[in-house]
Design a protein around this motif. Structure first.
Motif, PDB file in Angstrom:
ATOM      1  N   ALA A  84       0.816  -1.214   0.000  1.00  0.00           N
ATOM      2  CA  ALA A  84       0.000   0.000   0.000  1.00  0.00           C
ATOM      3  C   ALA A  84       0.849   1.263   0.000  1.00  0.00           C
ATOM      4  O   ALA A  84       0.584   2.202  -0.736  1.00  0.00           O
ATOM      5  N   ARG A 105      -3.643   8.962  -4.341  1.00  0.00           N
ATOM      6  CA  ARG A 105      -3.814   7.628  -3.758  1.00  0.00           C
ATOM      7  C   ARG A 105      -5.013   6.927  -4.388  1.00  0.00           C
ATOM      8  O   ARG A 105      -4.959   5.730  -4.677  1.00  0.00           O
ATOM      9  N   ALA A 106      -6.083   7.664  -4.597  1.00  0.00           N
ATOM     10  CA  ALA A 106      -7.270   7.071  -5.212  1.00  0.00           C
ATOM     11  C   ALA A 106      -6.986   6.655  -6.654  1.00  0.00           C
ATOM     12  O   ALA A 106      -7.431   5.589  -7.093  1.00  0.00           O
ATOM     13  N   ARG A 108      -4.161   5.667  -7.809  1.00  0.00           N
ATOM     14  CA  ARG A 108      -3.323   4.460  -7.771  1.00  0.00           C
ATOM     15  C   ARG A 108      -4.143   3.208  -7.524  1.00  0.00           C
ATOM     16  O   ARG A 108      -3.690   2.106  -7.813  1.00  0.00           O
ATOM     17  N   GLU A 109      -5.363   3.358  -7.002  1.00  0.00           N
ATOM     18  CA  GLU A 109      -6.244   2.216  -6.774  1.00  0.00           C
ATOM     19  C   GLU A 109      -6.827   1.673  -8.077  1.00  0.00           C
ATOM     20  O   GLU A 109      -7.326   0.561  -8.111  1.00  0.00           O
ATOM     21  N   LEU A 110      -6.792   2.477  -9.129  1.00  0.00           N
ATOM     22  CA  LEU A 110      -7.382   2.073 -10.400  1.00  0.00           C
ATOM     23  C   LEU A 110      -6.438   1.175 -11.182  1.00  0.00           C
ATOM     24  O   LEU A 110      -5.217   1.249 -11.034  1.00  0.00           O
ATOM     25  N   ARG A 115      -6.953   4.151 -15.125  1.00  0.00           N
ATOM     26  CA  ARG A 115      -6.226   5.364 -14.739  1.00  0.00           C
ATOM     27  C   ARG A 115      -5.890   6.193 -15.970  1.00  0.00           C
ATOM     28  O   ARG A 115      -6.016   7.416 -15.971  1.00  0.00           O
ATOM     29  N   ARG A 152     -15.259   3.473  -8.958  1.00  0.00           N
ATOM     30  CA  ARG A 152     -14.203   3.071  -8.028  1.00  0.00           C
ATOM     31  C   ARG A 152     -13.638   4.282  -7.281  1.00  0.00           C
ATOM     32  O   ARG A 152     -13.414   4.224  -6.069  1.00  0.00           O
ATOM     33  N   VAL A 156     -13.536   4.877  -3.209  1.00  0.00           N
ATOM     34  CA  VAL A 156     -12.256   5.081  -2.526  1.00  0.00           C
ATOM     35  C   VAL A 156     -12.226   6.440  -1.835  1.00  0.00           C
ATOM     36  O   VAL A 156     -11.813   6.551  -0.681  1.00  0.00           O
ATOM     37  N   PRO A 161     -12.669   1.772   0.614  1.00  0.00           N
ATOM     38  CA  PRO A 161     -11.804   1.227  -0.435  1.00  0.00           C
ATOM     39  C   PRO A 161     -12.175  -0.175  -0.887  1.00  0.00           C
ATOM     40  O   PRO A 161     -11.801  -0.589  -1.956  1.00  0.00           O
ATOM     41  N   SER A 162     -12.941  -0.926  -0.090  1.00  0.00           N
ATOM     42  CA  SER A 162     -13.287  -2.277  -0.514  1.00  0.00           C
ATOM     43  C   SER A 162     -14.347  -2.268  -1.603  1.00  0.00           C
ATOM     44  O   SER A 162     -14.548  -3.249  -2.288  1.00  0.00           O
TER      45      SER A 162
END
Length: 192
Positions: A84, A105-106, A108-110, A115, A152, A156, A161-162
């Motif tokens: 993480a 940060r959000a 990077r979750e994609l 992204r 998503r 987030v 985030p889940s």
């Protein structure tokens, strides 16, 4: 055109392209250092092709190179163990960057493709058609990737985030684990 003239034209292009495309590269890569490396690699590859390049818009060509090279890089390294937070994160920070850090940060979750769609649509301000051309896919793919990415990002950024949505029937927020529809029918047919 002589070699010196071509080199001068390329140097002028890099002077305008670096600040313009650095933000895009950082957002696509999800990290400043990786973004700078990505942009530098693409500019080196572009220099090799500079004499033969037959395009009216080298910025569009460079933008497509950024996306394609990042996706290639990600595919080669996706088997690495991802964590993480990197062990040596940037130190310090201003209070005004808190929101942008949360957005980074959000992002990077994609997934890399999602992204890229979000960055090209919202940060580069490209149309769906132009984004599809850069990514080499259909407009429908851009629309679906954008829709999934935005959903998503909403979960987030909302602190979930889940991606689980709160159940409206259960005010306590506790609910049974997800079970696919027709689960029992599928098990019965498999047992036969």
């Amino acid at each position: 055109m002589s070699r010196e003239t071509e080199d001068d034209a390329y140097a002028a292009f890099v002077a305008t392209a670096w600040p313009r495309h650095l933000r895009t590269a950082i957002l696509i890569a999800g990290d400043r250092h990786r973004g700078e490396e990505l942009l530098q690699d693409c500019l080196v590859k572009l220099y090799v092709r500079w004499r033969r390049m037959r395009t009216d818009d080298p910025h569009a060509y460079l933008r497509r190179m950024l996306v394609n090279n990042h996706i290639s890089w990600w595919r080669r390294r996706r088997r690495e163990l991802l964590i993480a937070e990197p062990p040596d994160g940037p130190s310090g920070g201003a209070a005004g960057t808190e929101d942008s850090d949360e957005l980074y940060r959000a992002l990077r979750e994609l997934a890399p493709r999602q992204r890229a769609v979000v960055v090209l649509r919202h940060f580069e301000d490209l149309t769906e058609k132009d984004t599809a051309a850069v990514l080499g896919c259909s407009v429908g793919t851009v629309k679906s990737q954008h829709s999934r990415a935005m959903a998503r990002l909403r979960t987030v950024l909302a602190g979930n985030p889940s991606g689980d949505e709160e159940s409206s029937e259960d005010p306590a927020g506790s609910h049974a684990p997800y079970q696919p529809k027709n689960r029992w029918k599928n098990q019965e047919s498999a047992a036969r």
